[in-house]
Write a protein that holds these residues in place. Structure first.
Motif, PDB file in Angstrom:
ATOM      1  N   PHE A  10     -11.407   0.212   5.342  1.00 45.78           N
ATOM      2  CA  PHE A  10      -9.963   0.296   5.173  1.00 45.78           C
ATOM      3  C   PHE A  10      -9.444  -0.935   4.434  1.00 45.78           C
ATOM      4  N   LEU A  11      -9.857  -2.130   4.861  1.00 46.50           N
ATOM      5  CA  LEU A  11      -9.389  -3.351   4.194  1.00 46.50           C
ATOM      6  C   LEU A  11      -9.746  -3.327   2.707  1.00 46.50           C
ATOM      7  N   ALA A  12     -10.971  -2.942   2.409  1.00 46.84           N
ATOM      8  CA  ALA A  12     -11.413  -2.901   1.013  1.00 46.84           C
ATOM      9  C   ALA A  12     -10.563  -1.926   0.194  1.00 46.84           C
ATOM     10  N   SER A  13     -10.140  -0.843   0.817  1.00 49.47           N
ATOM     11  CA  SER A  13      -9.321   0.145   0.095  1.00 49.47           C
ATOM     12  C   SER A  13      -7.900  -0.364  -0.168  1.00 49.47           C
ATOM     13  N   GLN A  14      -7.481  -1.395   0.530  1.00 48.71           N
ATOM     14  CA  GLN A  14      -6.118  -1.918   0.402  1.00 48.71           C
ATOM     15  C   GLN A  14      -6.005  -3.130  -0.524  1.00 48.71           C
ATOM     16  N   VAL A  15      -7.130  -3.659  -0.990  1.00 51.03           N
ATOM     17  CA  VAL A  15      -7.138  -4.916  -1.748  1.00 51.03           C
ATOM     18  C   VAL A  15      -6.199  -4.883  -2.944  1.00 51.03           C
ATOM     19  N   LYS A  16      -6.214  -3.833  -3.697  1.00 53.47           N
ATOM     20  CA  LYS A  16      -5.383  -3.757  -4.911  1.00 53.47           C
ATOM     21  C   LYS A  16      -3.887  -3.742  -4.595  1.00 53.47           C
ATOM     22  N   ARG A  17      -3.527  -3.380  -3.374  1.00 55.85           N
ATOM     23  CA  ARG A  17      -2.124  -3.288  -2.985  1.00 55.85           C
ATOM     24  C   ARG A  17      -1.563  -4.609  -2.454  1.00 55.85           C
ATOM     25  N   ILE A  18      -2.412  -5.588  -2.256  1.00 52.69           N
ATOM     26  CA  ILE A  18      -1.978  -6.856  -1.657  1.00 52.69           C
ATOM     27  C   ILE A  18      -1.170  -7.652  -2.671  1.00 52.69           C
ATOM     28  N   LYS A  19       0.031  -7.994  -2.291  1.00 53.89           N
ATOM     29  CA  LYS A  19       0.912  -8.794  -3.154  1.00 53.89           C
ATOM     30  C   LYS A  19       1.086 -10.212  -2.614  1.00 53.89           C
TER      31      LYS A  19
END
Length: 166
Positions: free
Chosen positions: A23-32
């Motif tokens: 899950f964390l890996a799937s969210q990386v691009k969304r981290i601002k």
């Protein structure tokens, strides 16, 4: 938290860690937010799933990180196998230390406007201690920092569960 529990000998299904890291890996691009990037980069690196692109992005912006984020980033790079960058960040942390000669302690001032999850003094200093021990177990500030953390307990614990857990 799961990785810390596992390292302490608690047993549970590894699929729980796998689902969390996936899950964390799937969210990386969304981290601002850069502090969040440091935390996610740390968690992934500790799980053995380091994201080099995320760590590089956070490293480039490391001057914008608070003490807590810098400490997490140092530990993340150490876990990812980049001891050079980890050491550079620890050297940078040394620039922000506050020494108390009278008590023989050191600590870092947690930073940020108002209360943020990365600005707890206990949690930030616990993260610094972990980074020092990860990168240089004989670091000159490790023992005085432990002394500071112990002196800042309330009885046999700290002020909240997050601080106590760290």
């Amino acid at each position: 938290g799961l990785l810390t529990a596992r390292d302490a000998g608690y047993e549970f299904s590894e699929s729980i860690v796998a689902r969390g890291t996936s899950f964390l890996a799937s969210q990386v691009k969304r981290i601002k937010q850069i502090q969040t990037g440091a935390y996610v980069g740390y968690a992934l690196a500790k799980a053995g799933k380091s994201d080099g692109e995320l760590l590089a992005r956070v490293y480039r912006a490391r001057d914008d990180l608070g003490i807590f984020g810098k400490a997490l980033l140092a530990s993340a790079y150490k876990s990812a196998g980049d001891a050079g960058r980890a050491a550079t960040i620890v050297q940078n942390l040394d620039d922000f230390v506050s020494e108390d000669q009278q008590w023989g302690t050191v600590h870092w001032n947690a930073d940020g406007p108002g209360w943020r999850w990365w600005s707890s003094p206990i949690e930030a200093n616990a993260a610094v201690l972990n980074a020092l021990l990860d990168v240089d177990p004989e670091h000159r500030y490790a023992a005085p920092l432990v002394k500071w953390l112990v002196r800042n307990r309330q009885g046999n614990r700290w002020s909240n569960t997050r601080d106590t857990a760290q």
